[in-house]
Write a protein that holds these residues in place. Structure first.
Motif, PDB file in Angstrom:
ATOM      1  N   ILE A  92      21.448  20.954  48.038  1.00  0.00           N
ATOM      2  CA  ILE A  92      22.728  20.766  48.733  1.00  0.00           C
ATOM      3  C   ILE A  92      23.879  21.409  47.974  1.00  0.00           C
ATOM      4  O   ILE A  92      25.030  21.066  48.195  1.00  0.00           O
ATOM      5  CB  ILE A  92      22.996  19.257  48.955  1.00  0.00           C
ATOM      6  CG1 ILE A  92      23.032  18.485  47.629  1.00  0.00           C
ATOM      7  CG2 ILE A  92      21.990  18.653  49.892  1.00  0.00           C
ATOM      8  CD1 ILE A  92      23.428  17.039  47.758  1.00  0.00           C
TER       9      ILE A  92
ATOM     10  N   VAL B 130      38.910  30.579  50.252  1.00  0.00           N
ATOM     11  CA  VAL B 130      38.949  30.938  48.823  1.00  0.00           C
ATOM     12  C   VAL B 130      37.622  30.553  48.162  1.00  0.00           C
ATOM     13  O   VAL B 130      37.560  30.406  46.947  1.00  0.00           O
ATOM     14  CB  VAL B 130      40.123  30.283  48.038  1.00  0.00           C
ATOM     15  CG1 VAL B 130      41.444  30.918  48.348  1.00  0.00           C
ATOM     16  CG2 VAL B 130      40.165  28.795  48.234  1.00  0.00           C
TER      17      VAL B 130
ATOM     18  N   ASP C 171      31.960  17.122  54.303  1.00  0.00           N
ATOM     19  CA  ASP C 171      31.111  17.381  53.137  1.00  0.00           C
ATOM     20  C   ASP C 171      29.979  16.375  53.217  1.00  0.00           C
ATOM     21  O   ASP C 171      30.180  15.187  53.003  1.00  0.00           O
ATOM     22  CB  ASP C 171      31.911  17.203  51.835  1.00  0.00           C
ATOM     23  CG  ASP C 171      31.109  17.616  50.600  1.00  0.00           C
ATOM     24  OD1 ASP C 171      29.875  17.423  50.611  1.00  0.00           O
ATOM     25  OD2 ASP C 171      31.713  18.119  49.649  1.00  0.00           O
TER      26      ASP C 171
ATOM     27  N   ASP D   3      40.517  35.318  50.498  1.00  0.00           N
ATOM     28  CA  ASP D   3      40.555  35.764  49.099  1.00  0.00           C
ATOM     29  C   ASP D   3      39.205  36.349  48.683  1.00  0.00           C
ATOM     30  O   ASP D   3      39.103  36.990  47.651  1.00  0.00           O
ATOM     31  CB  ASP D   3      40.893  34.562  48.201  1.00  0.00           C
ATOM     32  CG  ASP D   3      41.039  34.945  46.731  1.00  0.00           C
ATOM     33  OD1 ASP D   3      41.723  35.962  46.463  1.00  0.00           O
ATOM     34  OD2 ASP D   3      40.473  34.258  45.868  1.00  0.00           O
TER      35      ASP D   3
ATOM     36  N   LYS E 233      35.460  19.897  43.809  1.00  0.00           N
ATOM     37  CA  LYS E 233      36.601  19.986  42.877  1.00  0.00           C
ATOM     38  C   LYS E 233      37.798  20.673  43.546  1.00  0.00           C
ATOM     39  O   LYS E 233      38.899  20.129  43.571  1.00  0.00           O
ATOM     40  CB  LYS E 233      36.183  20.754  41.615  1.00  0.00           C
ATOM     41  CG  LYS E 233      35.127  20.034  40.779  1.00  0.00           C
ATOM     42  CD  LYS E 233      34.884  20.711  39.449  1.00  0.00           C
ATOM     43  CE  LYS E 233      34.249  22.079  39.557  1.00  0.00           C
ATOM     44  NZ  LYS E 233      32.866  22.096  40.094  1.00  0.00           N
ATOM     45  N   VAL E 234      37.582  21.871  44.097  1.00  0.00           N
ATOM     46  CA  VAL E 234      38.704  22.610  44.688  1.00  0.00           C
ATOM     47  C   VAL E 234      39.147  21.956  46.001  1.00  0.00           C
ATOM     48  O   VAL E 234      40.343  21.710  46.217  1.00  0.00           O
ATOM     49  CB  VAL E 234      38.331  24.100  44.926  1.00  0.00           C
ATOM     50  CG1 VAL E 234      39.493  24.840  45.554  1.00  0.00           C
ATOM     51  CG2 VAL E 234      37.919  24.773  43.611  1.00  0.00           C
TER      52      VAL E 234
HETATM   53  N1  LIG Z   1      38.417  32.346  44.926  1.00  0.00           N
HETATM   54  C1  LIG Z   1      38.236  32.009  43.678  1.00  0.00           C
HETATM   55  O1  LIG Z   1      38.691  32.671  42.750  1.00  0.00           O
HETATM   56  C2  LIG Z   1      37.467  30.752  43.370  1.00  0.00           C
HETATM   57  C3  LIG Z   1      37.808  29.956  42.273  1.00  0.00           C
HETATM   58  C4  LIG Z   1      37.070  28.783  42.021  1.00  0.00           C
HETATM   59  C5  LIG Z   1      36.015  28.448  42.863  1.00  0.00           C
HETATM   60  N2  LIG Z   1      35.673  29.271  43.879  1.00  0.00           N
HETATM   61  C6  LIG Z   1      34.576  28.915  44.802  1.00  0.00           C
HETATM   62  O2  LIG Z   1      34.966  27.754  45.556  1.00  0.00           O
HETATM   63  C7  LIG Z   1      33.813  26.991  45.927  1.00  0.00           C
HETATM   64  C8  LIG Z   1      34.030  25.527  45.551  1.00  0.00           C
HETATM   65  O3  LIG Z   1      34.152  25.413  44.154  1.00  0.00           O
HETATM   66  P1  LIG Z   1      34.184  23.960  43.475  1.00  0.00           P
HETATM   67  O4  LIG Z   1      34.452  24.209  42.047  1.00  0.00           O
HETATM   68  O5  LIG Z   1      35.049  23.057  44.267  1.00  0.00           O
HETATM   69  O6  LIG Z   1      32.657  23.516  43.668  1.00  0.00           O
HETATM   70  P2  LIG Z   1      32.112  22.024  43.803  1.00  0.00           P
HETATM   71  O7  LIG Z   1      30.653  22.110  43.560  1.00  0.00           O
HETATM   72  O8  LIG Z   1      32.932  21.094  42.987  1.00  0.00           O
HETATM   73  O9  LIG Z   1      32.368  21.659  45.360  1.00  0.00           O
HETATM   74  C9  LIG Z   1      31.618  22.171  46.426  1.00  0.00           C
HETATM   75  C10 LIG Z   1      31.449  21.052  47.466  1.00  0.00           C
HETATM   76  O10 LIG Z   1      30.829  21.597  48.626  1.00  0.00           O
HETATM   77  C11 LIG Z   1      29.960  20.599  49.148  1.00  0.00           C
HETATM   78  N3  LIG Z   1      28.968  21.161  50.052  1.00  0.00           N
HETATM   79  C12 LIG Z   1      27.708  21.599  49.774  1.00  0.00           C
HETATM   80  N4  LIG Z   1      27.118  22.014  50.914  1.00  0.00           N
HETATM   81  C13 LIG Z   1      28.035  21.827  51.915  1.00  0.00           C
HETATM   82  C14 LIG Z   1      28.007  22.062  53.315  1.00  0.00           C
HETATM   83  N5  LIG Z   1      26.927  22.574  53.924  1.00  0.00           N
HETATM   84  N6  LIG Z   1      29.105  21.740  54.047  1.00  0.00           N
HETATM   85  C15 LIG Z   1      30.212  21.227  53.446  1.00  0.00           C
HETATM   86  N7  LIG Z   1      30.279  20.977  52.121  1.00  0.00           N
HETATM   87  C16 LIG Z   1      29.205  21.291  51.372  1.00  0.00           C
HETATM   88  C17 LIG Z   1      29.356  19.953  47.920  1.00  0.00           C
HETATM   89  O11 LIG Z   1      28.860  18.660  48.234  1.00  0.00           O
HETATM   90  C18 LIG Z   1      30.565  19.903  46.993  1.00  0.00           C
HETATM   91  O12 LIG Z   1      31.232  18.659  47.108  1.00  0.00           O
HETATM   92  C19 LIG Z   1      32.628  27.656  45.188  1.00  0.00           C
HETATM   93  O13 LIG Z   1      31.981  28.524  46.104  1.00  0.00           O
HETATM   94  C20 LIG Z   1      33.292  28.490  44.090  1.00  0.00           C
HETATM   95  O14 LIG Z   1      32.498  29.584  43.700  1.00  0.00           O
HETATM   96  C21 LIG Z   1      36.385  30.397  44.169  1.00  0.00           C
END
Ligand SMILES: NC(=O)c1ccc[n+]([C@@H]2O[C@H](COP(=O)([O-])OP(=O)(O)OC[C@H]3O[C@@H](n4cnc5c(N)ncnc54)[C@H](O)[C@@H]3O)[C@@H](O)[C@H]2O)c1
Ligand SMILES: O=C(O)[C@H](O)COP(=O)(O)O
Length: 634
Positions: free
Chosen positions: A473, A320, A261, A346, A241-242
């Protein structure tokens, strides 16, 4: 998770069915005519929780029946609510909010229950208050430890995490104490992506350093010459998502964006002009690397001395996601040696980081105190998302963002229990057969059963296959409630097919197959005639067994770990491989050989208690008749 010290309690029992401890709440825990089953992720620890009370006619002993009865009662203007354990209470629930939450979310909560906003509670104060609360809402700053669940004395029914990461909540303890945990996974995506871009641009132009120097009375124009972004390569690590929102924005800045990814579908990346590449390719060609993967055992400290050494000299890093994906000492070394020119962070392994942290103090590092989700808009969105989820859970509704403890009718769960284990293990095996980078999109689950399709509820089995595929994963916890939601979010299509067979309808399912299409396999023998990965399992005497791998029949019980080995069908193979394992002290628990035609190819499935080390695996690969083999963790 570090445990939090709590004051001693007089009552030490944490009884799931204990009466509510506050005199302000009324629990009509009368004999029931329906109960909800609360299952942990481990089906063997299924717990029957509270029973529903109310005087229903026998015809209303269904969930719909209960809802209708409650609606009737509510329309008579008596304040009644039913919690997620099915308990009907005449009192308003108490909701403790321990960190700042947006007003819109608070309003929604106030319209439903008594809301206690107590910010900055010490662990002791939280433990002292929690036994008076039905729900707790937190962000990342409150540690919801086992001690908190214990101190709740069975009253706490739901913990709402106003955000994505649930690493500050002890999920195992929550499940054991029968407490549902829900989160708000989507409302802060854009805020996190925008913060990533803010860090990227401000780092490239030394905004934070220049600002600090001017405030110290300096005017250093030549010291803070930056670097341009246009035409530079950005590697987005984790295209979820991010990550995908960061990629979209970086394209708008004129950057060349690549992503790594292993589990993201290539067409989703292609649609926004991003190429999915291998880990090595991403880190060795990028000028900027932005981290957006979850913290899992596979990503823990994945950025370390070895990986920094492979990066372009002068690379710039943004994080982040979660601090733990970086080895922070190694990053300091990479910054000192100039491999990493700058970093913008962050998130940190320990939050807040120690005041004398070399990383935080480093002049080439820009830091923010975990602000990714902190915009007014995101916090309002997260507040509404979490308030709706918590109110829904307190009302006993299934939540699409639940991260633990599915609720399943007891009779369905007890019958399906062994098939639930089989389904998860098949999912777990199937995903490990996929070559990393293939991008899983289509999964088909085929059930052979003698039952009429209408009398076979496969939601739980499908959820468990999904759990088996996604959990290794990702850091997402999958259960009956959120499986379809998460699969959809990850671009995974899970379809089902039922084949009616002529056998005994006494058993709900004869066999389960998992097919994964359009991927490459690490073990080519797992591919069926049409090129899809296909494995099949059955329950025998209550124990899940693997019975087919691609075109090969096998019969091994799914316990411990598994080695699949394809070899030319000839005498002595079992001995040769068995000897290699024995010499390395790897205990073989079972073995089965399946072949298509005598003297041609066979596959050997070997159950092992320990993971063979790299040398042992190499020796197996060197046995002359062995054509391919793979080690799989169950
Ligand atoms: N800093 C902040 O305030 C903040 C805010 C939101 C999210 N986050 C963090 O950001 C991260 C991503 O959040 P999201 O909502 O996009 O999650 P998400 O689950 O939508 O995306 C994570 C992606 O990482 C991929 N992934 C898994 N293992 C992997 C690997 N070994 N190598 C590469 N990619 C891999 C997954 O397939 C997935 O597509 C999470 O750790 C979340 O906790 C931090
Ligand atoms: O996981 C998340 O949602 C982010 O890390 C945000 O955490 P926060 O709610 O403490 O800002």
């Amino acid at each position: 998770m570090a445990s939090t010290p709590c004051p001693p309690r007089t009552a030490t029992t944490a009884h799931l069915n204990s009466p509510l401890s506050s005199s302000s709440s009324v629990n009509h825990n009368k004999p029931s005519n329906l109960s909800f089953l609360h299952a942990s992720s481990n089906p063997s620890s299924v717990k029957l929780l509270h029973s529903v009370s109310a005087s229903f006619s026998p015809s209303s002993t269904t969930k719909t029946g209960i809802c209708n009865v409650l609606k009737t009662v509510e329309s008579a203007d008596i304040s009644l609510s039913r919690d997620l354990h099915g308990v009907v209470s005449t009192a308003k629930p108490t909701i403790l909010v321990s960190e700042k939450l947006g007003e819109a979310g608070l309003d929604l909560l106030r319209s439903f229950g008594n809301v206690d906003c107590s910010y900055d509670l010490s662990p002791q104060d939280l433990c002292a208050k929690i036994s008076l609360c039905d729900a707790l809402i937190v962000r990342s700053g409150t540690k919801v430890t086992r001690e908190v669940f214990d101190a709740a004395q069975g009253r706490l029914k739901v913990v709402g995490r106003a955000g994505v990461g649930i690493d500050n909540v002890d999920l195992q303890a929550a499940t054991e104490f029968g407490c549902l945990v829900v989160n708000a996974p989507t409302a802060n995506t854009i805020a996190a992506a925008e913060h990533g871009i803010a860090l990227l641009t401000s780092m490239a132009r030394n905004v934070a350093q220049a600002d600090a120097s001017m405030k110290a009375g300096k005017w250093l124009r030549s010291k803070y010459v930056g670097v341009s972004l246009v035409g530079k390569t950005l590697a987005v690590m984790g295209f979820g998502k991010v990550g995908s929102e960061v990629a979209r924005r970086a394209k708008g800045l004129g950057m060349h964006v690549i992503a790594h990814d292993p589990y993201a579908p290539a067409d989703r990346a292609r649609a926004i002009g991003v190429d999915l590449v291998s880990f090595e390719q991403a880190i060795s060609t990028a000028d900027f690397i932005s981290l957006h993967m979850p913290l899992t055992p596979a990503t823990n400290k994945v950025f370390n001395d070895d990986t920094f050494a492979k990066m372009k000299k002068g690379v710039r890093l943004i994080n982040v996601a979660r601090g733990g994906v970086i080895d922070e000492d190694a990053l300091v070394r990479a910054l000192d040696s100039g491999i990493v020119a700058q970093a913008a962070l962050d998130v940190f392994t320990v939050e807040p980081p120690p005041k004398d942290s070399k990383l935080v103090q480093h002049e080439n590092v820009t830091v923010t105190p975990h602000l990714g989700a902190s915009t007014k808009e995101a916090q309002e969105g997260v507040a509404i998302e979490i308030a709706e989820a918590v109110v829904g859970a307190l009302n006993g509704e299934l939540s699409a963002t639940a991260v633990n403890a599915p609720m399943v009718p007891p009779e369905v769960l007890s019958e399906l229990a062994p098939y639930v284990v089989l389904a998860e293990k098949l999912g777990r095996l199937a995903v490990q057969l996929v070559t990393g980078g293939s991008g899983i999109q289509c999964v088909k689950v085929v059930y052979k059963s003698a039952r009429d399709p209408d009398s076979l509820d496969t939601r739980l089995l499908r959820a468990m296959v999904t759990k088996g595929i996604i959990e290794p994963i990702s850091d997402t916890i999958i259960n009956l409630v959120n499986a379809d939601f998460i699969a959809k979010q990850k671009g995974l299509r899970i379809s089902e097919e039922r084949i009616i067979v002529d056998s005994s309808p006494e058993y709900p399912v004869e066999s389960i197959q998992v097919h994964i299409s359009n991927v490459q396999s690490r073990f080519a023998s797992a591919l069926s005639e049409n090129g899809n990965i296909r494995i099949e399992g059955r329950v025998k005497y209550g124990v899940p067994h693997l019975t087919r791998v691609g075109p090969f029949s096998v019969d091994v019980s799914l316990e411990g770990n598994l080695i699949l080995c394809r070899q030319v069908d000839q005498p002595g193979m079992i001995g040769k491989v068995g000897n290699i394992l024995g010499e390395s002290n790897v205990n073989v628990s079972f073995m089965s050989v399946g072949r298509t035609v005598k003297g041609k190819l066979a596959i050997m499935a070997i159950g092992v208690d320990e993971e063979p080390d790299k040398d042992t695996q190499k020796k197996i690969g060197e046995v002359s008749a062995v054509e391919e083999f793979v080690f799989l963790k169950l």
